[in-house]
Enzyme design. Structure first.
Site: not given
Length: 278
Positions: A50, A108
Site C-alpha cells: 500500500y 498477502h
C-alpha cells in the site's frame, strides 16, 4: 463506542471491525488514520504494497493511545516469499510503522505460479516465534492453498482475509475456515461500488426495519456471520456511520435474505483470481 473482539485460534483477540487503508494515498494516510482513531477505531489494517505504513505509524505515535489498546495488521508482499525475504520484509514494515511488533502479519497473496507460498508460511511461523508478530495468517488464499500449507507445517492460519460481500460470499472458503477455526476477514465488504448492494431489496428492507443505512445493514450481516470487517472511508461522517453497527441485530430471516443475494457462480468477484496473481 467499543468494538467487540473475537478470539483467534492462537488465543489472541482481534477487534471485529477495523479501518483499512487500501488505496489511501500515503500523503493522506496519517490524517485519515488519526481521524479513525479519534472516532473510535482501534484496529488498523495496512500492507507493505500500500505504500502507507509510515503514515499509519505516524498516526499511532501522534494518537497517544496505548500500544496494547491497538491492533495493527500488515502484510508480506508477493516478491518477498523466497529465502529470508519475509524476515527482511517484516523488519522494513516494523521500521516504517515505528513498532517492535505487529499484532497480525499476513501472506498477502499465495502467488501459486511461483510455488513458494509454503516456504513463505514456514517463515511466517518463524517470525511469530521470534516475537515480531503476535499472530500470523493469510490473505486471498483458496482452499487448496490452505490445505497445502497446513499439511506441510501443521500450523493453521489464524485468519484468512478475502474479498467477501453479499454478492460474492466464497462459501467454500468460509466453510473450510469454520471447520478449522480460522477467522474470516472481509475486505471490500460493501462490494467496492461494483454492485448496487444498497439498492437490493433484502438490504433496504433490513436497513428500514432497524432504522439504519443500507451500508450499516450489510456491515451488520458480516458481523453476525462472525467475520472481521474493514469498511474504508476517508470521510469522518462515514467513519462514524460504519462504526455505529453494534446496537441492533438482523433477524434470521433478514440474514437468510441477504445470503440469497449471491448467485453462486463467482460472478460477484471484483478482484483478480488468487491463482492468477503473481
Amino acid at each position: 463506542m467499543t468494538v467487540p473482539s473475537i478470539v483467534l485460534n492462537d488465543g489472541n483477540s482481534i477487534p471485529q471491525l477495523g479501518y483499512g487503508v487500501f488505496k489511501v494515498p500515503p500523503a493522506d494516510t496519517q490524517r485519515a488514520v488519526e481521524e479513525a482513531l479519534e472516532v473510535g477505531y482501534r484496529h488498523i489494517d495496512t500492507a507493505a504494497i500500500y505504500g502507507n505504513e509510515e503514515g499509519v505509524g505516524a498516526a499511532i505515535a501522534a494518537s497517544g493511545i496505548a500500544r496494547d489498546d491497538l491492533f495493527i495488521t500488515t502484510k508480506l508482499w508477493n516478491d518477498r516469499h523466497d529465502g529470508d525475504e519475509p524476515a527482511a520484509a517484516i523488519a522494513e514494515s516494523l521500521a516504517k510503522l515505528a513498532l517492535d511488533q505487529v499484532d497480525l502479519y499476513l501472506v498477502h497473496w499465495p502467488t501459486p505460479a511461483a510455488d513458494n507460498y509454503v516456504h513463505a508460511w514456514e517463515k511466517m511461523i518463524e517470525l511469530r516465534a521470534a516475537g515480531l508478530t503476535r499472530s500470523i495468517g493469510v490473505s486471498n488464499h483458496l482452499v487448496p492453498h490452505l490445505e497445502r500449507i497446513v499439511a506441510a507445517t501443521g500450523v493453521v492460519p489464524a485468519v484468512n482475509q478475502i474479498e467477501l460481500h453479499p454478492a460474492y460470499q466464497q462459501r467454500e472458503i468460509t466453510d473450510w475456515a469454520a471447520a478449522h477455526d480460522v477467522k474470516i476477514e472481509s475486505w471490500g465488504p460493501l462490494g467496492q461500488g461494483k454492485y448496487d448492494l444498497f439498492g437490493a431489496e433484502p438490504v433496504t428492507a433490513a436497513a428500514a426495519a432497524h432504522g439504519k443505512t443500507p451500508a450499516q445493514a450489510v456491515l451488520r450481516w458480516h458481523l453476525q456471520k462472525g467475520f472481521v470487517v474493514f469498511p474504508k472511508s476517508v470521510r469522518r461522517e462515514r467513519l462514524e456511520e460504519n462504526l455505529d453497527v453494534f446496537d441492533f441485530d438482523l433477524t434470521d430471516t433478514e440474514i437468510a435474505a441477504i445470503d440469497a443475494m449471491d448467485p453462486g457462480d463467482g460472478s460477484g468477484r471484483v478482484s483478480a483470481h488468487p491463482d492468477e496473481v503473481d
